[in-house]
Enzyme design. Structure first.
Site, PDB file in Angstrom:
ATOM      1  N   ARG A 178       0.660  -6.536  11.668  1.00  0.00           N
ATOM      2  CA  ARG A 178       0.253  -5.213  12.870  1.00  0.00           C
ATOM      3  C   ARG A 178      -0.059  -6.550  13.957  1.00  0.00           C
ATOM      4  NH1 ARG A 178      -4.375  -0.746  11.856  1.00  0.00           N
ATOM      5  NH2 ARG A 178      -2.890   0.192  10.480  1.00  0.00           N
ATOM      6  N   GLU A 221      -7.383  -0.498  14.356  1.00  0.00           N
ATOM      7  CA  GLU A 221      -7.484  -2.303  13.668  1.00  0.00           C
ATOM      8  C   GLU A 221      -6.624  -3.362  13.287  1.00  0.00           C
ATOM      9  OE1 GLU A 221      -8.214  -3.098   9.648  1.00  0.00           O
ATOM     10  OE2 GLU A 221      -8.954  -1.385   9.676  1.00  0.00           O
ATOM     11  N   ARG A 273       1.032  -1.186  -0.141  1.00  0.00           N
ATOM     12  CA  ARG A 273      -0.261   0.073   0.065  1.00  0.00           C
ATOM     13  C   ARG A 273       0.782   0.916   0.214  1.00  0.00           C
ATOM     14  NH1 ARG A 273      -4.675  -2.074   4.138  1.00  0.00           N
ATOM     15  NH2 ARG A 273      -5.160  -4.031   2.792  1.00  0.00           N
ATOM     16  N   SER A 331     -10.713  -6.393   9.619  1.00  0.00           N
ATOM     17  CA  SER A 331     -12.414  -5.941   9.026  1.00  0.00           C
ATOM     18  C   SER A 331     -12.844  -6.971   8.313  1.00  0.00           C
ATOM     19  CB  SER A 331     -11.870  -4.133   8.572  1.00  0.00           C
ATOM     20  OG  SER A 331     -10.964  -4.772   7.000  1.00  0.00           O
ATOM     21  N   ARG A 338       1.388   1.412  10.177  1.00  0.00           N
ATOM     22  CA  ARG A 338       1.321   1.555   8.859  1.00  0.00           C
ATOM     23  C   ARG A 338       2.496   1.731   8.201  1.00  0.00           C
ATOM     24  NH1 ARG A 338      -3.560   5.279   7.183  1.00  0.00           N
ATOM     25  NH2 ARG A 338      -3.144   5.463  10.239  1.00  0.00           N
TER      26      ARG A 338
END
Length: 422
Positions: A387, A347, A260, A350, A275
């Site tokens: 993460r 988070e 990403r 999801s 991140r």
């Protein structure tokens, strides 16, 4: 390539308008689309009528002779020009409609909260944040002490937001992902290691080239995209196929590296591995009948919570607000783990119900009771990612800088029960 059902747009435009409002998007696009749809259908009918007239005229010309034939030929020439103009109008109207239609996001589930990023609804809290008898360290300091994370050399080799997982850090990630893979296969998922480079039509088909295009790495010379989740290649796996879903949903678990760009996140989470530009993930992906999608969504969430229970961290489940949903999601539940150093929930997983949005774009269908092909529904959900290391290190740290290994993870870590500072 379609997106939402065109009949919904024509027959229930208020549903689409309400969805656009809930997302904070322009609802005026609905009226533009309806006008373009009317123009397009009118152009199609006009062109069809002229072609029928042209065919009829052809028969008359075949039977005519002399002056009558010359007159009919002249009429035919004029009609041919009108057909050409009508076909050009049809092509133009269809192109304008399709281009705008492609940008229309999925219809939001009526139960999803309205609003933006901060307007989520908390569905439940599981576990209680731990009271520390000492000042807890953050995951990076803990990771450096136990020899698990090297950000400095990651930046030296690749730049900001890159890292090396070293020693027990690499082992911890493999243990986590193997535990996720074991749980997935035990629940009937087919384990997949997919390609991480995909064609533009697959990336677009999953809905990642609209509002989120700036997040995606593109290799211009090859016209291929690096995936940000194995949802993308898994969604494309059955593109242009008709699936047999009579025995129930098709469930896949994809293990891949994910990439990403993190465009727009300047200054956010610059410390550690929360991140980053590259991480590994095990992702659940499901093809099912549309009427099964809501129950399947709840199952995916339950499997995510089963994984979170194994790493023994406090977390909460949120129902994401409409304005924070991705283009393809109708509804999304996130599980956010407590991060002691930030005194906040972040988070970890999801799961999204994408209804028939992706399948329509990718041509994934099944046969209904009457044997007619219909668009399938697709869903996705995270089972573990890099993460998760953040939550494990911070929640299970001990005063001497060591980290207790959650019990369920120990067999995947060669029986290790404590990660000790070097």
């Amino acid at each position: 390539m379609t997106v939402i059902d065109p009949r919904t747009l024509r027959e229930e435009p208020d549903v689409v308008r309400a969805s656009q409002r809930a997302r904070g998007e322009d609802e005026g696009v609905v009226d533009k689309l309806l006008a373009l749809d009317t123009r397009r259908r009118s152009a199609i009918a006009g062109a069809d009528n002229l072609r029928a007239e042209q065919k009829q005229l052809g028969k008359q010309i075949g039977k005519a002779a002399g002056a009558e034939r010359d007159e009919l030929l002249a009429k035919g020439k004029e009609l041919a020009a009108r057909v050409k103009a009508a076909e050009a109008e049809q092509a133009q109207a269809s192109q304008e409609f399709d281009e705008l239609y492609q940008r229309l996001p999925n219809i939001v589930h009526p139960a999803a909260p309205e609003g933006g990023e901060e307007d989520y609804a908390v569905l439940r809290h599981v576990g209680t944040p731990r009271e520390f008898g000492f000042t807890p360290l953050d995951h990076l300091e803990l990771g450096e002490r136990i020899g698990a994370i090297d950000m400095e050399r990651g930046a030296k080799v690749s730049g900001a937001r890159f890292y090396f997982l070293t020693g027990v850090g690499a082992q911890l990630q493999l243990a986590l992902l193997n535990m996720a893979a074991a749980q997935a296969t035990a629940n009937g998922f087919q384990l997949m290691i997919p390609p991480v480079l995909v064609r533009p039509e697959v990336m677009a088909g999953t809905g990642f080239l609209g509002a989120h295009a700036s997040e995606v790495y593109h290799l211009e010379e090859d016209d291929l995209y690096l995936v940000g989740t194995s949802e993308v290649p898994l969604a494309g796996y059955h593109s242009d196929e008709i699936l047999d879903l009579s025995a129930g949903p098709r469930r896949y678990a994809g293990w891949s590296s994910c990439f990403r760009r993190e465009a727009g996140s300047y200054g956010k989470d610059t410390r550690g591995i929360i991140r980053v530009h590259q991480f590994d993930k095990v992702e659940m992906f499901v093809f099912c009948r549309p009427e099964e999608a809501e129950a399947e969504h709840e199952r995916l969430l339950a499997w995510e919570e089963e994984m979170l229970a194994k790493i023994e961290v406090p977390y909460r489940v949120i129902d994401t607000a409409a304005g924070d949903l991705g283009t393809s999601a109708a509804r999304k539940f996130d599980c956010e783990a407590w991060v002691p150093s930030q005194q906040a929930y972040r988070e970890l997983t999801s799961t999204s119900n994408c209804t028939t949005f992706q399948a329509r774009r990718l041509g994934v269908r099944y046969r209904d009771e009457d044997g007619r092909p219909q668009p399938a529904a697709t869903l996705n959900g995270t089972l573990a990612t890099t993460r998760w290391i953040v939550a494990i290190l911070e929640n299970h740290q001990q005063e001497d800088g060591s980290v207790r290994v959650p019990e369920a993870l120990r067999p995947f870590l060669g029986g290790l029960d404590v990660l000790t500072p070097r």
